[in-house]
Design a protein around this motif. Structure first.
Motif, PDB file in Angstrom:
ATOM      1  N   LEU A 102       0.835  -1.202   0.000  1.00  7.35           N
ATOM      2  CA  LEU A 102       0.000   0.000   0.000  1.00  7.35           C
ATOM      3  C   LEU A 102       0.867   1.248   0.000  1.00  7.35           C
ATOM      4  N   LEU A 103       0.343   2.277  -0.635  1.00  6.92           N
ATOM      5  CA  LEU A 103       0.949   3.606  -0.595  1.00  6.92           C
ATOM      6  C   LEU A 103      -0.194   4.551  -0.301  1.00  6.92           C
ATOM      7  N   ASP A 104      -0.189   5.152   0.893  1.00  2.11           N
ATOM      8  CA  ASP A 104      -1.333   5.910   1.404  1.00  2.11           C
ATOM      9  C   ASP A 104      -2.531   4.962   1.436  1.00  2.11           C
ATOM     10  N   SER A 105      -3.599   5.264   0.746  1.00  3.64           N
ATOM     11  CA  SER A 105      -4.762   4.371   0.751  1.00  3.64           C
ATOM     12  C   SER A 105      -4.898   3.632  -0.577  1.00  3.64           C
ATOM     13  N   TYR A 106      -3.803   3.517  -1.332  1.00  7.36           N
ATOM     14  CA  TYR A 106      -3.822   2.872  -2.636  1.00  7.36           C
ATOM     15  C   TYR A 106      -3.082   1.546  -2.586  1.00  7.36           C
ATOM     16  N   LEU A 107      -3.666   0.531  -3.223  1.00  5.20           N
ATOM     17  CA  LEU A 107      -3.047  -0.777  -3.347  1.00  5.20           C
ATOM     18  C   LEU A 107      -2.188  -0.758  -4.603  1.00  5.20           C
ATOM     19  N   LEU A 108      -0.886  -1.000  -4.451  1.00  6.03           N
ATOM     20  CA  LEU A 108       0.028  -0.970  -5.593  1.00  6.03           C
ATOM     21  C   LEU A 108      -0.066  -2.290  -6.348  1.00  6.03           C
ATOM     22  N   VAL A 109      -0.483  -2.217  -7.613  1.00  7.78           N
ATOM     23  CA  VAL A 109      -0.623  -3.397  -8.466  1.00  7.78           C
ATOM     24  C   VAL A 109       0.425  -3.287  -9.562  1.00  7.78           C
ATOM     25  N   GLY A 110       1.302  -4.291  -9.634  1.00  2.00           N
ATOM     26  CA  GLY A 110       2.374  -4.279 -10.625  1.00  2.00           C
ATOM     27  C   GLY A 110       3.550  -3.453 -10.133  1.00  2.00           C
ATOM     28  N   GLY A 111       4.408  -3.089 -11.053  1.00  6.61           N
ATOM     29  CA  GLY A 111       5.586  -2.304 -10.713  1.00  6.61           C
ATOM     30  C   GLY A 111       6.742  -3.189 -10.292  1.00  6.61           C
ATOM     31  N   PRO A 112       7.944  -2.606 -10.207  1.00  9.82           N
ATOM     32  CA  PRO A 112       9.140  -3.373  -9.855  1.00  9.82           C
ATOM     33  C   PRO A 112       9.160  -3.739  -8.368  1.00  9.82           C
ATOM     34  N   ARG A 113       9.024  -5.023  -8.059  1.00  8.62           N
ATOM     35  CA  ARG A 113       8.972  -5.466  -6.662  1.00  8.62           C
ATOM     36  C   ARG A 113      10.312  -5.320  -5.953  1.00  8.62           C
ATOM     37  N   ASP A 114      11.405  -5.196  -6.706  1.00  9.42           N
ATOM     38  CA  ASP A 114      12.700  -4.972  -6.040  1.00  9.42           C
ATOM     39  C   ASP A 114      12.769  -3.565  -5.449  1.00  9.42           C
ATOM     40  N   LEU A 115      12.024  -2.635  -6.007  1.00  9.69           N
ATOM     41  CA  LEU A 115      11.976  -1.265  -5.480  1.00  9.69           C
ATOM     42  C   LEU A 115      10.798  -1.072  -4.533  1.00  9.69           C
ATOM     43  N   THR A 135      -7.361  -9.791  -3.963  1.00 16.66           N
ATOM     44  CA  THR A 135      -7.505 -10.556  -2.730  1.00 16.66           C
ATOM     45  C   THR A 135      -6.909  -9.804  -1.550  1.00 16.66           C
ATOM     46  N   CYS A 136      -6.480  -8.578  -1.765  1.00 18.57           N
ATOM     47  CA  CYS A 136      -5.812  -7.832  -0.695  1.00 18.57           C
ATOM     48  C   CYS A 136      -6.765  -7.230   0.332  1.00 18.57           C
ATOM     49  N   GLN A 137      -8.020  -7.079   0.034  1.00 17.10           N
ATOM     50  CA  GLN A 137      -9.040  -6.634   0.975  1.00 17.10           C
ATOM     51  C   GLN A 137      -8.874  -5.213   1.488  1.00 17.10           C
ATOM     52  N   GLN A 138      -8.005  -4.441   0.885  1.00 19.04           N
ATOM     53  CA  GLN A 138      -7.867  -3.051   1.334  1.00 19.04           C
ATOM     54  C   GLN A 138      -7.222  -2.218   0.243  1.00 19.04           C
ATOM     55  N   GLY A 139      -7.470  -0.930   0.297  1.00 20.60           N
ATOM     56  CA  GLY A 139      -6.867   0.002  -0.649  1.00 20.60           C
ATOM     57  C   GLY A 139      -7.583   0.043  -1.989  1.00 20.60           C
ATOM     58  N   THR A 140      -7.480   1.190  -2.645  1.00 20.79           N
ATOM     59  CA  THR A 140      -7.997   1.356  -3.994  1.00 20.79           C
ATOM     60  C   THR A 140      -6.914   0.902  -4.961  1.00 20.79           C
ATOM     61  N   PRO A 141      -7.214  -0.044  -5.866  1.00 19.95           N
ATOM     62  CA  PRO A 141      -6.174  -0.538  -6.775  1.00 19.95           C
ATOM     63  C   PRO A 141      -5.566   0.579  -7.618  1.00 19.95           C
TER      64      PRO A 141
END
Length: 150
Positions: A102-115, A135-141
């Motif tokens: 999560l970043l603030d109230s947003y669910l991070l989908v994708g992106g570089p997982r090493d960062l 399946t994360c149950q929280q945050g706006t995708p």
């Protein structure tokens, strides 16, 4: 012979129970419950023949009630970059489910997982995808297009 007697007995019990099944001897009136109240089978609806009585606006059974505007976004929310995407800056946190970030109230989908790891301060660019099921149950995708340390 014993099997035949058992089958006939079982059949007789089923017929007797099904014959008694919806008859309470009172006609169409429902039987009062132990508390004395009548059972409720559907919510009451206003009588159209009664003048001046109408559902109250905002009533759940009144689909014509007023629609409330969405809540305002926090002042430190996303900003619109010139390219048409949305930019978020902040510290990545873990979600309640494994591999959910999560970043603030947003669910991070994708992106570089090493960062994108919990505790890392980042700036991500992408777009909000409100109709995405997770399946994360929280945050706006939020579909991450780019990410950089921030």
């Amino acid at each position: 012979m014993r099997t035949l007697r058992l089958a006939v007995s079982a059949l007789a019990v089923c017929v007797a129970l099904s014959a008694c099944g919806g008859q309470d001897g009172t006609g169409d009136n429902p039987t009062p419950t132990p508390t004395g109240a009548q059972p409720v089978t559907s919510p009451p609806s206003p009588d159209p023949s009664t003048p001046g009585v109408s559902p109250t606006p905002g009533d759940p059974v009144d689909p014509t009630g007023p629609v409330l505007p969405p809540p305002p976004r926090p002042s430190n929310g996303p900003t619109k970059p010139p390219a048409g995407g949305t930019t978020l800056t902040g510290t990545v946190t873990s979600g309640v489910e494994p591999n959910c970030l999560l970043l603030d109230s947003y669910l991070l989908v994708g992106g570089p997982r090493d960062l994108l790891k919990p505790g890392t301060k980042v700036t991500v660019t992408g777009k909000v995808q409100r109709d995405l099921l997770t399946t994360c149950q929280q945050g706006t995708p939020f579909l991450v297009e780019t990410a950089r340390p921030g």
